[in-house]
Enzyme design. Structure first.
Site, PDB file in Angstrom:
ATOM      1  N   ILE A 123       3.063  -3.443   0.985  1.00 48.50           N
ATOM      2  CA  ILE A 123       3.333  -4.187   2.217  1.00 48.50           C
ATOM      3  C   ILE A 123       3.605  -3.222   3.377  1.00 48.50           C
ATOM      4  CG2 ILE A 123       5.020  -5.736   3.297  1.00 48.50           C
ATOM      5  CD1 ILE A 123       5.328  -7.083   0.473  1.00 48.50           C
ATOM      6  N   TYR A 171      17.950  -7.848  -8.334  1.00 46.42           N
ATOM      7  CA  TYR A 171      16.974  -7.848  -7.236  1.00 46.42           C
ATOM      8  C   TYR A 171      17.215  -9.050  -6.325  1.00 46.42           C
ATOM      9  CZ  TYR A 171      12.350  -7.871  -4.951  1.00 46.42           C
ATOM     10  OH  TYR A 171      11.322  -7.871  -4.033  1.00 46.42           O
TER      11      TYR A 171
HETATM   12  P1  NDP Z   1       5.488  -1.201  -3.551  1.00 47.17           P
HETATM   13  O1  NDP Z   1       6.091  -0.842  -4.863  1.00 47.17           O
HETATM   14  O2  NDP Z   1       4.020  -1.412  -3.450  1.00 47.17           O
HETATM   15  O3  NDP Z   1       5.916  -0.126  -2.436  1.00 47.17           O
HETATM   16  C1  NDP Z   1       7.254   0.229  -2.285  1.00 47.17           C
HETATM   17  C2  NDP Z   1       7.402   1.151  -1.107  1.00 47.17           C
HETATM   18  O4  NDP Z   1       8.800   1.463  -0.952  1.00 47.17           O
HETATM   19  C3  NDP Z   1       6.669   2.464  -1.299  1.00 47.17           C
HETATM   20  O5  NDP Z   1       6.136   2.874  -0.063  1.00 47.17           O
HETATM   21  C4  NDP Z   1       7.785   3.416  -1.749  1.00 47.17           C
HETATM   22  O6  NDP Z   1       7.570   4.751  -1.359  1.00 47.17           O
HETATM   23  C5  NDP Z   1       8.949   2.863  -0.953  1.00 47.17           C
HETATM   24  N1  NDP Z   1      10.249   3.236  -1.526  1.00 47.17           N
HETATM   25  C6  NDP Z   1      10.771   2.889  -2.725  1.00 47.17           C
HETATM   26  N2  NDP Z   1      11.981   3.444  -2.886  1.00 47.17           N
HETATM   27  C7  NDP Z   1      12.217   4.172  -1.768  1.00 47.17           C
HETATM   28  C8  NDP Z   1      13.305   4.972  -1.320  1.00 47.17           C
HETATM   29  N3  NDP Z   1      14.406   5.161  -2.063  1.00 47.17           N
HETATM   30  N4  NDP Z   1      13.209   5.548  -0.106  1.00 47.17           N
HETATM   31  C9  NDP Z   1      12.110   5.377   0.661  1.00 47.17           C
HETATM   32  N5  NDP Z   1      11.054   4.640   0.304  1.00 47.17           N
HETATM   33  C10 NDP Z   1      11.112   4.041  -0.907  1.00 47.17           C
HETATM   34  O7  NDP Z   1       6.269  -2.506  -3.100  1.00 47.17           O
HETATM   35  P2  NDP Z   1       5.860  -3.718  -2.121  1.00 47.17           P
HETATM   36  O8  NDP Z   1       5.007  -3.246  -1.043  1.00 47.17           O
HETATM   37  O9  NDP Z   1       5.443  -4.835  -2.969  1.00 47.17           O
HETATM   38  O10 NDP Z   1       7.313  -4.082  -1.554  1.00 47.17           O
HETATM   39  C11 NDP Z   1       7.744  -3.781  -0.227  1.00 47.17           C
HETATM   40  C12 NDP Z   1       8.995  -4.598   0.051  1.00 47.17           C
HETATM   41  O11 NDP Z   1       8.668  -5.988  -0.055  1.00 47.17           O
HETATM   42  C13 NDP Z   1      10.125  -4.347  -0.943  1.00 47.17           C
HETATM   43  O12 NDP Z   1      11.356  -4.396  -0.288  1.00 47.17           O
HETATM   44  C14 NDP Z   1       9.987  -5.522  -1.908  1.00 47.17           C
HETATM   45  O13 NDP Z   1      11.203  -5.806  -2.538  1.00 47.17           O
HETATM   46  C15 NDP Z   1       9.554  -6.628  -0.960  1.00 47.17           C
HETATM   47  N6  NDP Z   1       8.874  -7.734  -1.582  1.00 47.17           N
HETATM   48  C16 NDP Z   1       7.741  -7.572  -2.364  1.00 47.17           C
HETATM   49  C17 NDP Z   1       7.137  -8.670  -2.946  1.00 47.17           C
HETATM   50  C18 NDP Z   1       5.928  -8.571  -3.815  1.00 47.17           C
HETATM   51  O14 NDP Z   1       5.583  -9.569  -4.479  1.00 47.17           O
HETATM   52  N7  NDP Z   1       5.219  -7.467  -3.863  1.00 47.17           N
HETATM   53  C19 NDP Z   1       7.670 -10.034  -2.748  1.00 47.17           C
HETATM   54  C20 NDP Z   1       8.850 -10.086  -1.920  1.00 47.17           C
HETATM   55  C21 NDP Z   1       9.406  -8.975  -1.363  1.00 47.17           C
HETATM   56  P3  NDP Z   1       6.973   5.908  -2.365  1.00 47.17           P
HETATM   57  O15 NDP Z   1       5.793   5.308  -3.081  1.00 47.17           O
HETATM   58  O16 NDP Z   1       6.590   6.989  -1.395  1.00 47.17           O
HETATM   59  O17 NDP Z   1       8.083   6.317  -3.280  1.00 47.17           O
END
Ligand code: NDP
Length: 238
Positions: free
Chosen positions: A13, A146
């Site tokens: 996202i 979560y």
């Molecule tokens: P992804 O797993 O595809 O991506 C997660 C992103 O968060 C990556 O860019 C990762 O960076 C980054 N990230 C994780 N931990 C850290 C940290 N400690 N510091 C900095 N960056 C971090 O997840 P989504 O895109 O699916 O999720 C994005 C948001 O949307 C989240 O908050 C998730 O909870 C929320 N969400 C997602 C849903 C879904 O169905 N997918 C539904 C509802 C909400 P890197 O790879 O560089 O470590």
């Protein structure tokens, strides 16, 4: 030119938001933690500024904010999107797993907000968006921690909308439904089909669906919208 910082912009996202805001002419900065190659490639492709920053680290966040403010001089929109998931029974969860989840989602949002809000208040303009989840609205079995983190972000968003509103800073929350990203890797194809079937619009969401809602809430078109938790879930939760 409008400026935005998106946490966790290297994949999913966050990546879709980096692409869309860049396409729409915003100056974009984003953070990443582990996906350095992807982040640097995205930066080259879009012109967005990529910064390594662990969302849960006070030191990383302060250093990142200093770099963003130096490059952009001010920040119009902060989007707290970085997140991780944990699936399993609550009684099997360790304290460190619980703490890690809260640190990334909740402490992360606090640290980024604290870093950028003073600048927004002094300019008397700005907007903040927290990426929560429909599980924060309704709760999910085997995703209790979560769900609790995501509910905390809704509470934080509503409270901050009241606290920052008199300074003309809007604060909103997006609650995506099931969105096709790496975060769904623990679900089987069968689970995903069942989730799509349970969705009134009969499909899973895409990162772009969420990015478009984020762009709207960050834009002048949403200038009288604050303190709202907007579902982007295809009608899964109404
Ligand atoms: P992804 O797993 O595809 O991506 C997660 C992103 O968060 C990556 O860019 C990762 O960076 C980054 N990230 C994780 N931990 C850290 C940290 N400690 N510091 C900095 N960056 C971090 O997840 P989504 O895109 O699916 O999720 C994005 C948001 O949307 C989240 O908050 C998730 O909870 C929320 N969400 C997602 C849903 C879904 O169905 N997918 C539904 C509802 C909400 P890197 O790879 O560089 O470590």
């Amino acid at each position: 030119m409008q400026t935005v910082l998106i946490t966790g912009g290297s994949r999913g996202i966050g990546e879709a938001m980096v692409r869309l805001f860049s396409e729409k002419g915003w100056r974009v900065a984003f953070t990443y933690l582990t996906s350095e190659e992807k982040a640097l490639a995205l930066s080259r492709e879009t012109g967005a500024l990529a910064l390594r920053c662990d969302a849960k680290s006070e030191g990383d966040t302060a250093a990142m904010a200093e770099k963003v403010l130096k490059q952009f001089s001010h920040l119009d929109t902060l989007i707290c999107n970085a997140g991780i998931s944990y699936t399993g029974l609550l009684q099997d969860m360790t304290v460190s797993q619980w703490d890690e989840l809260f640190a990334v989602h909740v402490r992360g949002a606090f640290l980024a907000t604290r870093a950028f809000l003073p600048g927004m208040i002094s300019r008397q303009r700005g907007s903040i968006l927290y990426i929560s989840s429909m599980w924060g609205q309704t709760g999910a079995s085997c995703e209790a921690a979560y769900s609790a983190c995501k509910a905390a972000l809704i509470g934080l968003g509503k409270a901050m909308a009241k606290e920052a509103g008199p300074s003309h800073v809007r604060v909103n929350v997006l609650c995506p439904g099931v969105i096709e990203t790496d975060m769904l890797r623990e679900y089987s194809q069968e689970d995903l089909r069942a989730l799509a079937d349970e969705t009134p619009l009969m499909r899973l969401g895409t990162p772009e669906d969420v990015a478009r809602a984020a762009l709207f809430l960050s834009s002048e078109s949403a200038s009288f919208i604050t303190g709202q938790a907007l579902g982007v879930n295809g009608g899964f939760l109404i």
